[in-house]
Write a protein that holds these residues in place. Structure first.
Motif, mmCIF file in Angstrom:
data_model
loop_
_atom_site.group_PDB
_atom_site.id
_atom_site.type_symbol
_atom_site.label_atom_id
_atom_site.label_comp_id
_atom_site.label_asym_id
_atom_site.label_seq_id
_atom_site.Cartn_x
_atom_site.Cartn_y
_atom_site.Cartn_z
ATOM 1 N N LYS A 69 -101.307 48.251 -70.514
ATOM 2 C CA LYS A 69 -100.350 47.841 -71.556
ATOM 3 C C LYS A 69 -99.489 46.672 -71.079
ATOM 4 O O LYS A 69 -99.255 45.711 -71.823
ATOM 5 C CB LYS A 69 -99.470 49.032 -71.938
ATOM 6 N N ALA A 70 -99.033 46.730 -69.829
ATOM 7 C CA ALA A 70 -98.201 45.646 -69.284
ATOM 8 C C ALA A 70 -98.979 44.341 -69.198
ATOM 9 O O ALA A 70 -98.437 43.265 -69.481
ATOM 10 C CB ALA A 70 -97.665 46.039 -67.910
ATOM 11 N N VAL A 71 -100.231 44.412 -68.833
ATOM 12 C CA VAL A 71 -101.069 43.214 -68.723
ATOM 13 C C VAL A 71 -101.405 42.677 -70.116
ATOM 14 O O VAL A 71 -101.352 41.467 -70.349
ATOM 15 C CB VAL A 71 -102.342 43.514 -67.894
ATOM 16 N N GLN A 72 -101.719 43.549 -71.049
ATOM 17 C CA GLN A 72 -102.074 43.113 -72.403
ATOM 18 C C GLN A 72 -100.930 42.396 -73.109
ATOM 19 O O GLN A 72 -101.168 41.534 -73.946
ATOM 20 C CB GLN A 72 -102.523 44.314 -73.245
ATOM 21 N N ASN A 76 -100.255 35.130 -72.453
ATOM 22 C CA ASN A 76 -99.936 33.719 -72.237
ATOM 23 C C ASN A 76 -99.950 33.395 -70.745
ATOM 24 O O ASN A 76 -100.092 32.243 -70.361
ATOM 25 C CB ASN A 76 -98.587 33.346 -72.856
ATOM 26 N N LEU A 77 -99.818 34.402 -69.900
ATOM 27 C CA LEU A 77 -99.853 34.206 -68.443
ATOM 28 C C LEU A 77 -101.199 34.607 -67.840
ATOM 29 O O LEU A 77 -101.498 34.248 -66.711
ATOM 30 C CB LEU A 77 -98.739 35.019 -67.771
ATOM 31 N N ILE A 78 -101.983 35.354 -68.585
ATOM 32 C CA ILE A 78 -103.269 35.848 -68.103
ATOM 33 C C ILE A 78 -104.302 35.586 -69.185
ATOM 34 O O ILE A 78 -104.069 35.898 -70.355
ATOM 35 C CB ILE A 78 -103.221 37.368 -67.836
ATOM 36 N N GLY A 79 -105.435 35.055 -68.807
ATOM 37 C CA GLY A 79 -106.485 34.790 -69.783
ATOM 38 C C GLY A 79 -106.977 36.067 -70.452
ATOM 39 O O GLY A 79 -107.020 37.130 -69.839
ATOM 40 N N ARG A 80 -107.343 35.949 -71.706
ATOM 41 C CA ARG A 80 -107.791 37.104 -72.500
ATOM 42 C C ARG A 80 -108.965 37.822 -71.842
ATOM 43 O O ARG A 80 -109.025 39.048 -71.811
ATOM 44 C CB ARG A 80 -108.178 36.640 -73.896
ATOM 45 N N PHE A 81 -109.911 37.058 -71.306
ATOM 46 C CA PHE A 81 -111.073 37.665 -70.648
ATOM 47 C C PHE A 81 -110.637 38.484 -69.436
ATOM 48 O O PHE A 81 -111.134 39.581 -69.202
ATOM 49 C CB PHE A 81 -112.076 36.580 -70.230
ATOM 50 N N LEU A 127 -104.445 36.799 -63.082
ATOM 51 C CA LEU A 127 -104.184 38.238 -63.061
ATOM 52 C C LEU A 127 -103.495 38.661 -61.771
ATOM 53 O O LEU A 127 -102.481 39.356 -61.795
ATOM 54 C CB LEU A 127 -105.481 39.031 -63.235
ATOM 55 N N VAL A 128 -104.023 38.209 -60.638
ATOM 56 C CA VAL A 128 -103.456 38.584 -59.341
ATOM 57 C C VAL A 128 -102.009 38.105 -59.242
ATOM 58 O O VAL A 128 -101.112 38.861 -58.851
ATOM 59 C CB VAL A 128 -104.298 38.017 -58.176
ATOM 60 N N SER A 146 -105.679 26.918 -63.975
ATOM 61 C CA SER A 146 -106.033 25.608 -64.519
ATOM 62 C C SER A 146 -104.892 24.614 -64.321
ATOM 63 O O SER A 146 -105.132 23.434 -64.047
ATOM 64 C CB SER A 146 -106.394 25.724 -65.994
ATOM 65 N N ILE A 147 -103.661 25.075 -64.440
ATOM 66 C CA ILE A 147 -102.492 24.198 -64.251
ATOM 67 C C ILE A 147 -102.381 23.796 -62.785
ATOM 68 O O ILE A 147 -102.260 22.612 -62.453
ATOM 69 C CB ILE A 147 -101.190 24.896 -64.706
ATOM 70 N N PHE A 148 -102.417 24.772 -61.895
ATOM 71 C CA PHE A 148 -102.251 24.479 -60.474
ATOM 72 C C PHE A 148 -103.418 23.670 -59.928
ATOM 73 O O PHE A 148 -103.226 22.803 -59.082
ATOM 74 C CB PHE A 148 -102.049 25.767 -59.676
#
Length: 161
Positions: A69-72, A76-81, A127-128, A146-148
């Motif tokens: 739930k926290a990850v979902q 915007n910070l973690i890719g959907r996949f 994610l990490v 992708s930004i970094f």
């Protein structure tokens, strides 16, 4: 590598750290444009309810459900996949996934957990970085690779996250 650009950035960072040590308010940009991330960490911690975790809970699915739930909530910070893979891996084996999450969030075994998290959930830095940021927002930062990767490329640093 563009050494001159890297040296300029490192010098600016050193000035930032020195000013911070003197107690100066050196985070105006972060406070106005990026400080929402502090709220992200706080809200994720509220969802996780880490203070209620007990070692006996590992394997029951409660810790995993809260982590999913926290990850979902922060796509915007973690890719959907990555969110989907994380949820699938947690559900695949609650005992293994909840043990590593318990160790990271409750036991504070940061370095020990890194390899285990990467092996279990994949070497996806979004994610990490998110998990570590939620665990300790004063020590870690969430990042989109992708930004970094683009920043590293501009500096002439041959590093891909």
């Amino acid at each position: 590598m563009n050494h001159e650009a890297l040296i300029q950035y490192l010098d600016a960072y050193k000035r930032y750290i020195d000013a911070q040590k003197r107690g100066e308010n050196v985070r105006p940009l972060a406070n106005t444009q990026e400080d929402y991330k502090r709220g992200v960490a706080r809200k994720a911690a509220e969802v996780l309810e880490i203070e209620t975790w007990a070692e006996d809970d590992i394997g029951e699915g409660t810790i995993g459900a809260r982590a999913i739930k926290a990850v979902q909530r922060n796509q915007n910070l973690i890719g959907r996949f990555q969110v989907s893979v994380f949820a699938d891996k947690v559900k695949e084996d609650y005992t293994v996934s909840e043990r590593v999450l318990f160790d990271l969030f409750h036991e504070r075994k940061d370095q020990e957990c890194f390899g285990r998290i990467c092996r279990l959930f994949g070497r996806k830095y979004d994610l990490v970085a998110y998990l570590y940021y939620v665990a300790d927002p004063d020590k870690y930062l969430p990042l989109r690779s992708s930004i970094f990767d683009g920043i590293f490329k501009k500096l002439g640093i041959n590093l891909q996250t």
